[in-house]
Design an enzyme around this catalytic site. Sequence first.
Site, PDB file in Angstrom:
ATOM      1  N   SER A 236       0.855  -1.410  -0.044  1.00 39.92           N
ATOM      2  CA  SER A 236      -0.042   0.079  -0.034  1.00 39.92           C
ATOM      3  C   SER A 236       1.085   1.210  -0.020  1.00 39.92           C
ATOM      4  CB  SER A 236      -0.777  -0.095   1.099  1.00 39.92           C
ATOM      5  OG  SER A 236      -0.224   0.007   2.498  1.00 39.92           O
ATOM      6  N   GLY A 238      -0.140   4.619   0.234  1.00 40.27           N
ATOM      7  CA  GLY A 238      -0.633   5.767   0.500  1.00 40.27           C
ATOM      8  C   GLY A 238      -1.568   6.326  -0.692  1.00 40.27           C
ATOM      9  N   ALA A 239      -1.439   7.607  -0.836  1.00 38.88           N
ATOM     10  CA  ALA A 239      -2.372   8.395  -1.917  1.00 38.88           C
ATOM     11  C   ALA A 239      -2.046   7.732  -3.213  1.00 38.88           C
ATOM     12  CB  ALA A 239      -2.104   9.777  -1.652  1.00 38.88           C
ATOM     13  N   GLY A 241      -1.988   4.545  -4.080  1.00 43.61           N
ATOM     14  CA  GLY A 241      -2.853   3.444  -4.322  1.00 43.61           C
ATOM     15  C   GLY A 241      -2.006   2.474  -4.033  1.00 43.61           C
ATOM     16  N   GLY A 267      -5.349   0.764   5.597  1.00 38.36           N
ATOM     17  CA  GLY A 267      -4.285  -0.403   5.292  1.00 38.36           C
ATOM     18  C   GLY A 267      -5.222  -1.833   5.902  1.00 38.36           C
ATOM     19  N   ASP A 268      -5.998  -1.695   6.803  1.00 35.87           N
ATOM     20  CA  ASP A 268      -6.869  -2.697   7.280  1.00 35.87           C
ATOM     21  C   ASP A 268      -8.001  -3.139   6.232  1.00 35.87           C
ATOM     22  OD1 ASP A 268      -5.206  -2.807   9.469  1.00 35.87           O
ATOM     23  OD2 ASP A 268      -6.619  -1.507  10.577  1.00 35.87           O
TER      24      ASP A 268
END
Lengths: 327, 327
Positions: A236, A238-239, A241, A267-268
């Site tokens: 992951s 962040g912004a 993707g 993230g979950d």
Amino acid sequence: MILTVTLNAALDLTYRVPHLVPHASHRVREVTERPGGKGLNVARVLGALGFRTTVTGFVGGETGRVLRALLAANAEAETGKEGAEGPAGGGTPRVTDALVQVAGRTRRTVGVVDETTGDTTQLNEPGPHITPEEWDGFLTVYRELLGRGPAAVALCGSLPPGVPVGAYATLVREARTARIPVLLDTSGEPLRRGLAARPDIVKPNAEELAGITGTAEPLRAARAAQRRGAHAVAASLGADGMLLVAQDGAWSAAVPERLAGNPTGAGDSAVAGLLSGLAEDLPWPDRLARAVALSAATVRSPVAGEFDEATYAQLLPSVRVRKAETP
Amino acid sequence: MILTVTLNAALDLTYRVPHLVPHASHRVREVTERPGGKGLNVARVLGALGFRTTVTGFVGGETGRVLRALLAANAEAETGKEGAEGPAGGGTPRVTDALVQVAGRTRRTVGVVDETTGDTTQLNEPGPHITPEEWDGFLTVYRELLGRGPAAVALCGSLPPGVPVGAYATLVREARTARIPVLLDTSGEPLRRGLAARPDIVKPNAEELAGITGTAEPLRAARAAQRRGAHAVAASLGADGMLLVAQDGAWSAAVPERLAGNPTGAGDSAVAGLLSGLAEDLPWPDRLARAVALSAATVRSPVAGEFDEATYAQLLPSVRVRKAETP
């Protein structure tokens, strides 16, 4: 059924204050309590998507009692829902509590939301000390749960004190022996050791990935993590993707526009997206699209860590999945 | 026996963090839990001085259960002490739990200690909602406790939601009817109303005193508070010590040197000092000296809200009590 493991479960408290000023005294305007720890968050998102989930890990003390009561209350609320859609059907609790009782006290986390800035300051208690006997007791329960044939198992979060640093490697091996697909979402040494046990998917963020591979460039780092043992690496970013490197290809995915909001739990939600796609045996690009849309719908939700169902439904078709190329 | 009332009791959590930075995530290095709320703090200090104390007020929920368990554990530890000195003698628990169970949940307070600066950031949850039936139930218990003939009663702290704003006025009147000396330590409207019921002592700090009298000069303000109904006004003035205005004179008192340290609980220790002197029928200057020495020994203690016994013994003879003159 999907199984999620949260060895360091928590009672998550959210405090809303008008403005957080260090060294000052604050009246908390609103207190929210909910079951916390990555695997419990993943289970909540899976439940909202209509999947039956069983949660295990450690729980203890008065905080643990509150956590279990909240889980039971949520399950009851779900059972009462009319016309529930999705794989679980109506009338059945979607999150089943298979947590293992220990002598120590479940930790609290306190998220202090500053209503002026919108920022959250996080205070995380250390987890309870787990004895070797308690760890052995957990392994017995875990094997029994694997024997029920879950569609997938997710191993999530940090290790409480006393649990061996190779714990996730052990749990990955047990799952693979039972032929249950296993996803690992942790960091540092537990991730490094877990990788060597060859999990089906690992889901680090960019920082965790750089930490274990020494490479800041995500695609190179993901391939390095794959060489260390993971069948697939879903990072992951962040912004930006997500990036996915599997045996049969590599893809990146993102929503068309950058979203403002609170990244807590994004993230979950991504893990829940990957697991739901795994449980339904979807192709990798579709799993990735779900993970990215759920993650973005969580960032946009007014409640930290919850995902907005309407936003998810709207974002899912707009996610752009592209073949990733080695830089 | 001395009775202390804490209507808004709390489970006090202390979190030690390396450095508190708003919007960041923090690992809490150490968690301490203890019974909190002013009246419970006063009882702890009185217990350490060797006085038997009974505590009442409201308690509920899982946090209330923890609070009561901690009280019981402290009582057990005290009972086990060899050669206990002071009026309570050895072998008897010094703090007796007469708290009243309610449906709501006892609030938590979180004190975040920044280990770099030494500062504490305080987060106080709102108290549980008290129903009219619960308030009536408390009044019955309170009357029964007054009937046991305590040497003094202290009414301490804020009111939880649902309790009438005139609650302390009612409790002061009941105590006076039962001929039990009563001390009131609260602020704002509950203090204003309580004053009119003619308590034996009120113990505001400088700010609270200015708030109800509109006068910033402490001696003038104390006399104004006395005219509003209090028989005696003991004002705590932070590092400047204390000021006491009684029917038969006015005194100020301070330790010879200004002390650096943590002022948490200094006001509660001052109340314990006043009460202990009241219970032993000491002259006002001696009560004031105890209050000032205990307060200073609390500021100097390494543990927030505890007083250092050796510092107290050393400071008590050095406290300078002077006749105060109207400015």
